[in-house]
Design a protein around this motif. Structure first.
Motif, mmCIF file in Angstrom:
data_model
loop_
_atom_site.group_PDB
_atom_site.id
_atom_site.type_symbol
_atom_site.label_atom_id
_atom_site.label_comp_id
_atom_site.label_asym_id
_atom_site.label_seq_id
_atom_site.Cartn_x
_atom_site.Cartn_y
_atom_site.Cartn_z
ATOM 1 N N ALA A 100 28.786 37.500 40.230
ATOM 2 C CA ALA A 100 28.980 38.132 41.543
ATOM 3 C C ALA A 100 28.426 39.549 41.539
ATOM 4 O O ALA A 100 27.914 40.020 42.542
ATOM 5 C CB ALA A 100 30.460 38.151 41.909
ATOM 6 N N VAL A 101 28.551 40.224 40.412
ATOM 7 C CA VAL A 101 28.082 41.611 40.347
ATOM 8 C C VAL A 101 27.575 41.900 38.938
ATOM 9 O O VAL A 101 28.083 41.347 37.970
ATOM 10 C CB VAL A 101 29.226 42.591 40.728
ATOM 11 C CG1 VAL A 101 30.370 42.536 39.739
ATOM 12 C CG2 VAL A 101 28.718 44.015 40.864
ATOM 13 N N VAL A 105 39.156 30.304 35.522
ATOM 14 C CA VAL A 105 39.662 31.667 35.289
ATOM 15 C C VAL A 105 40.051 31.758 33.815
ATOM 16 O O VAL A 105 41.037 31.179 33.373
ATOM 17 C CB VAL A 105 40.858 31.980 36.205
ATOM 18 C CG1 VAL A 105 41.362 33.403 35.951
ATOM 19 C CG2 VAL A 105 40.454 31.830 37.669
ATOM 20 N N LEU A 106 39.246 32.495 33.048
ATOM 21 C CA LEU A 106 39.420 32.542 31.594
ATOM 22 C C LEU A 106 39.614 33.951 31.054
ATOM 23 O O LEU A 106 39.889 34.127 29.868
ATOM 24 C CB LEU A 106 38.196 31.918 30.899
ATOM 25 C CG LEU A 106 37.887 30.466 31.266
ATOM 26 C CD1 LEU A 106 36.564 30.039 30.666
ATOM 27 C CD2 LEU A 106 38.996 29.543 30.794
ATOM 28 N N SER A 107 39.436 34.950 31.915
ATOM 29 C CA SER A 107 39.531 36.326 31.451
ATOM 30 C C SER A 107 40.424 37.130 32.401
ATOM 31 O O SER A 107 40.335 36.963 33.616
ATOM 32 C CB SER A 107 38.136 36.955 31.391
ATOM 33 O OG SER A 107 38.242 38.361 31.326
ATOM 34 N N PRO A 108 41.276 38.019 31.862
ATOM 35 C CA PRO A 108 42.170 38.788 32.747
ATOM 36 C C PRO A 108 41.458 39.920 33.466
ATOM 37 O O PRO A 108 41.996 40.471 34.406
ATOM 38 C CB PRO A 108 43.218 39.333 31.775
ATOM 39 C CG PRO A 108 42.493 39.484 30.490
ATOM 40 C CD PRO A 108 41.501 38.349 30.445
ATOM 41 N N PHE A 109 40.259 40.287 33.019
ATOM 42 C CA PHE A 109 39.579 41.459 33.568
ATOM 43 C C PHE A 109 38.529 41.014 34.587
ATOM 44 O O PHE A 109 37.377 40.753 34.252
ATOM 45 C CB PHE A 109 38.944 42.269 32.423
ATOM 46 C CG PHE A 109 38.512 43.646 32.839
ATOM 47 C CD1 PHE A 109 39.442 44.644 33.052
ATOM 48 C CD2 PHE A 109 37.172 43.943 33.023
ATOM 49 C CE1 PHE A 109 39.043 45.922 33.445
ATOM 50 C CE2 PHE A 109 36.772 45.210 33.419
ATOM 51 C CZ PHE A 109 37.704 46.196 33.625
ATOM 52 N N PHE A 110 38.935 40.881 35.837
ATOM 53 C CA PHE A 110 38.076 40.415 36.931
ATOM 54 C C PHE A 110 37.405 39.072 36.610
ATOM 55 O O PHE A 110 36.349 38.752 37.144
ATOM 56 C CB PHE A 110 37.014 41.463 37.273
ATOM 57 C CG PHE A 110 37.586 42.772 37.746
ATOM 58 C CD1 PHE A 110 38.240 42.861 38.961
ATOM 59 C CD2 PHE A 110 37.494 43.907 36.969
ATOM 60 C CE1 PHE A 110 38.784 44.068 39.400
ATOM 61 C CE2 PHE A 110 38.035 45.115 37.394
ATOM 62 C CZ PHE A 110 38.675 45.193 38.617
ATOM 63 N N ASN A 111 37.987 38.324 35.700
ATOM 64 C CA ASN A 111 37.465 37.040 35.238
ATOM 65 C C ASN A 111 36.030 37.137 34.732
ATOM 66 O O ASN A 111 35.204 36.250 34.965
ATOM 67 C CB ASN A 111 37.559 35.970 36.328
ATOM 68 C CG ASN A 111 37.415 34.568 35.748
ATOM 69 O OD1 ASN A 111 37.795 34.326 34.600
ATOM 70 N ND2 ASN A 111 36.850 33.654 36.519
ATOM 71 N N ILE A 112 35.692 38.244 34.074
ATOM 72 C CA ILE A 112 34.401 38.377 33.416
ATOM 73 C C ILE A 112 34.682 38.677 31.956
ATOM 74 O O ILE A 112 35.790 39.143 31.621
ATOM 75 C CB ILE A 112 33.542 39.491 34.051
ATOM 76 C CG1 ILE A 112 34.278 40.843 33.994
ATOM 77 C CG2 ILE A 112 33.204 39.135 35.485
ATOM 78 C CD1 ILE A 112 33.445 42.019 34.453
ATOM 79 N N GLN A 127 32.005 36.041 24.873
ATOM 80 C CA GLN A 127 32.189 37.214 25.727
ATOM 81 C C GLN A 127 31.069 38.192 25.439
ATOM 82 O O GLN A 127 30.645 38.344 24.295
ATOM 83 C CB GLN A 127 33.510 37.912 25.367
ATOM 84 C CG GLN A 127 34.724 37.377 26.059
ATOM 85 C CD GLN A 127 35.107 38.170 27.302
ATOM 86 O OE1 GLN A 127 34.805 39.343 27.417
ATOM 87 N NE2 GLN A 127 35.745 37.501 28.239
ATOM 88 N N LEU A 170 31.044 41.762 27.119
ATOM 89 C CA LEU A 170 31.299 42.893 28.009
ATOM 90 C C LEU A 170 31.464 44.130 27.120
ATOM 91 O O LEU A 170 30.487 44.757 26.771
ATOM 92 C CB LEU A 170 32.543 42.628 28.857
ATOM 93 C CG LEU A 170 32.914 43.688 29.881
ATOM 94 C CD1 LEU A 170 31.818 43.899 30.907
ATOM 95 C CD2 LEU A 170 34.206 43.317 30.601
ATOM 96 N N PHE A 189 34.622 38.979 43.133
ATOM 97 C CA PHE A 189 34.795 40.015 42.109
ATOM 98 C C PHE A 189 36.187 39.975 41.483
ATOM 99 O O PHE A 189 36.367 40.328 40.332
ATOM 100 C CB PHE A 189 34.564 41.403 42.713
ATOM 101 C CG PHE A 189 33.266 41.525 43.453
ATOM 102 C CD1 PHE A 189 32.062 41.562 42.768
ATOM 103 C CD2 PHE A 189 33.237 41.555 44.829
ATOM 104 C CE1 PHE A 189 30.862 41.649 43.442
ATOM 105 C CE2 PHE A 189 32.037 41.652 45.518
ATOM 106 C CZ PHE A 189 30.837 41.694 44.820
ATOM 107 N N TYR A 243 45.967 37.399 25.767
ATOM 108 C CA TYR A 243 45.816 36.623 27.011
ATOM 109 C C TYR A 243 46.175 35.150 26.793
ATOM 110 O O TYR A 243 46.721 34.494 27.678
ATOM 111 C CB TYR A 243 44.376 36.752 27.505
ATOM 112 C CG TYR A 243 44.152 36.230 28.915
ATOM 113 C CD1 TYR A 243 44.850 36.747 30.001
ATOM 114 C CD2 TYR A 243 43.227 35.221 29.165
ATOM 115 C CE1 TYR A 243 44.631 36.281 31.291
ATOM 116 C CE2 TYR A 243 42.995 34.755 30.446
ATOM 117 C CZ TYR A 243 43.702 35.288 31.510
ATOM 118 O OH TYR A 243 43.487 34.821 32.780
ATOM 119 N N ASP A 257 48.128 36.873 34.633
ATOM 120 C CA ASP A 257 47.486 37.221 35.908
ATOM 121 C C ASP A 257 48.482 37.310 37.054
ATOM 122 O O ASP A 257 48.146 37.834 38.116
ATOM 123 C CB ASP A 257 46.395 36.203 36.244
ATOM 124 C CG ASP A 257 45.247 36.267 35.256
ATOM 125 O OD1 ASP A 257 44.879 37.392 34.869
ATOM 126 O OD2 ASP A 257 44.741 35.206 34.844
#
Lengths: 383, 202
Positions: free
Chosen positions: A148-149, A176-183, A205, A207, B66, B124, B174
């Protein structure tokens, strides 16, 4: 006791009960996932005449990359890759083609940023890496990256499935696999199937850290259809190739994420629950993708760029001892200054090994060979 | 995710309330503190702006690309702030607000650095199955509720929502914290600590 205290009491009881409820399936949990590994057959292909053929796949796009293969039915190969005006462009589509006795079908786009936006119901700027895998009963899964970005670090993984050999596909589903904006989870190599059903997909990952993970997809007994676990953290190695040795033991071969230009290896002895710290294999890695698989006779086969810089060659290597030592095999291709990258390996039911890779970013090359050809070339391979 | 699911409605509501609060604050800074009626109109306008489709996709759903979801404590905070601007009832008391900021900062600090690759352990994963996370949050919820703290009730809603798969995520973390909440909560919690130490230090 007034009514307020009564409500609070009920609320506390509900809170404790709801937090304790997940303990019930946890307590009753079956033994954890086990890798499905076919028994070895020492003689497979060894007495056959050597087979080696090359085919070119393309979608007519200016830039193509990241091919993957699967065998949805006996004798039928399927391939997926992405193509567009350039890597990361908004016009990139994930293409799909199948190969039967008559040859490869015309590639068709399965998903673009526009179709992903429509299917997911939220913004998608571009799509990228895609991996296909088949359950052997006609169902094909396509795991792909949507962004998305930002660049690749802004990726999330989405899933499409086909029950009719790729003619039609379900709508995309975001995992949905990541807690941080799913990235930022990405995929490059194929999964290992599990004994009770489902998949262990090697993902990674990139990031803040660059490290390998496993996506446990559609595994019966797990509390959600898509769960990820980490192999190890940090910025040592990522983009794993997962090779199961038996139901409990497996290894990950990983692309380097550090200044040390080595291919890294990590092992598990408890079906992926815990992984050893990554160790260099002694083989070079130029920050480029690799893949590996277990041959029908139990040896391991690796496809990699045999250089600490660039991607000007692609080579095979074989390990007779579960990745402890590696014997360099034949070059698949080499040309100064050219790029041959992102190999993907598949072992089909007819005993053939298929290697798909990016050819100068303009085509996907598929090389098919058998163990007899591999063994005949191993003896002659330059060190 | 289906239309009118909890996740879908929250993906529209939370950004719309965020826009409403931003516009309200901007008007106040400009010296025009909106009346409750004007605030109501601002809220309707925000909901309209966020839900109008542009090339087939509303602004709210574009934003959902996002951020796949908002945690329940953050939703409670943003609903509280919106009700406050609309002249509605006080959902959270000032002392409770402090606890909400501390919760977001603490849970985020436990989760994000390690989940993003700092070290071998990934907390997580503990949000997908019974783990110390459920024990810790369960006991915290019970204690908070016993003290009449509304964060406890919000956490009760969070665990219920997790069981009902109310958000797009299937991971309990989440439902407890999200990055936006964390990024706002850390400076707020630090400010609260600074004020407290200022009061007790003299």
């Amino acid at each position: 006791m007034n009514w307020r205290a009564g409500i609070t009491g009920v609320g506390i009881a509900a809170a404790l009960l709801l937090h304790a409820l997940p303990w019930v399936p946890h307590r009753r949990a079956q033994p954890g996932p086990r890798f499905a590994v076919p028994p070895t057959s020492v003689a497979t292909g060894a007495k056959s005449p050597p087979i080696h053929r090359e085919e070119v796949l393309g979608s007519g796009e200016a830039s193509v990359h990241v091919a993957s293969l699967c065998e949805p039915a006996p004798g039928l190969l399927a391939a997926a890759w992405y193509g567009g005006s350039r890597e990361g462009a908004r016009d990139v589509a994930v293409f799909f083609a199948t190969r039967n006795a008559q040859g490869w079908s015309e590639p068709v786009p399965v998903v673009t940023a526009a179709t992903a936006r429509r299917e997911l119901g939220h913004y998608v700027r571009k799509v990228g890496n895609a991996v296909i895998f088949a359950d052997g009963r006609g169902k094909i899964s396509l795991l792909y990256v949507a962004i998305a970005v930002g660049g690749w670090s802004g990726s999330s993984l989405c899933l499409k499935e086909s029950s009719d050999l790729g003619h039609t596909w379900t709508s995309s589903r975001r995992l949905v696999l990541s807690p941080f904006f799913n990235i930022s989870d990405l995929v490059k190599n194929g999964p290992t199937s599990l004994e009770g059903g489902g998949w262990a997909v090697p993902i990674y990952q990139e990031l803040f850290g660059k490290f390998p993970e496993l996506l446990w997809l559609n595994v019966p007994g797990l509390p959600a259809p898509a769960i990820r676990t980490r192999a190890f953290g940090g910025r040592t190695a990522f983009q794993p190739a997962l090779v199961a040795l038996d139901s409990q033991r497996a290894l990950m071969l990983c692309r380097t994420a550090s200044n040390q230009r080595d291919l890294f290896l990590s092992r598990t002895t408890d079906a992926g629950a815990n992984w050893s710290a990554p160790q260099p294999t002694g083989l070079p890695n130029s920050d480029s993708g690799i893949d590996a698989l277990r041959l029908p006779d139990g040896r391991l086969l690796l496809a990699f760029n045999d250089t600490p810089t660039g991607r000007a060659n692609l080579r095979l290597a074989v390990s007779p001892d579960d990745g402890v030592t590696w014997q360099r095999g034949p070059y698949v291709i080499q040309e100064p200054e050219a790029e041959f990258s992102y190999p993907f390996l598949l072992s089909s039911r007819d005993g053939l090994i298929h290697l798909a890779y990016t050819w100068k970013r303009t085509a996907i090359q598929v090389v098919s060979f058998n163990v007899a050809w591999l063994d005949s070339t191993l003896a002659q391979a330059p060190r | 995710m289906t239309l009118f699911s909890g996740a879908y409605l929250l993906s529209l509501l939370v950004p719309a309330l965020g826009l409403f609060l931003g516009l309200h604050q901007a008007a106040s800074w400009a010296g025009h503190r909106p009346t409750p009626v004007a605030s109501g109109l601002l809220l309707v306008a925000s909901l309209f702006l966020l839900s109008v489709p542009i090339e087939g996709l509303s602004v709210a759903r574009r934003l959902a690309g996002f951020a796949p979801g908002f945690s329940l404590p953050f939703v409670a905070l943003i609903v509280h702030a919106s009700l406050n601007r609309l002249g509605g009832p006080e959902l959270l008391r000032p002392t409770e607000l402090t606890a909400f900021w501390r919760w977001g900062a603490l849970v985020g600090l436990i989760l994000y650095p390690a989940a993003l690759g700092w070290g071998r352990v990934d907390p997580y994963t503990a949000g997908w199955h019974f783990s110390a996370l459920f024990v810790g949050v369960g006991l915290s919820t019970a204690i908070l509720m016993g003290r009449g703290h509304r964060l406890g009730w919000v956490l009760l809603i969070a665990i219920a929502a997790w069981h009902l798969r109310g958000l797009e995520s299937t991971n309990y973390w989440d439902y407890l914290v999200d990055p936006l909440y964390f990024l706002i909560a850390v400076p707020r919690a630090l400010m609260g600590l600074r004020l407290r130490s200022g009061r007790t230090g003299r």
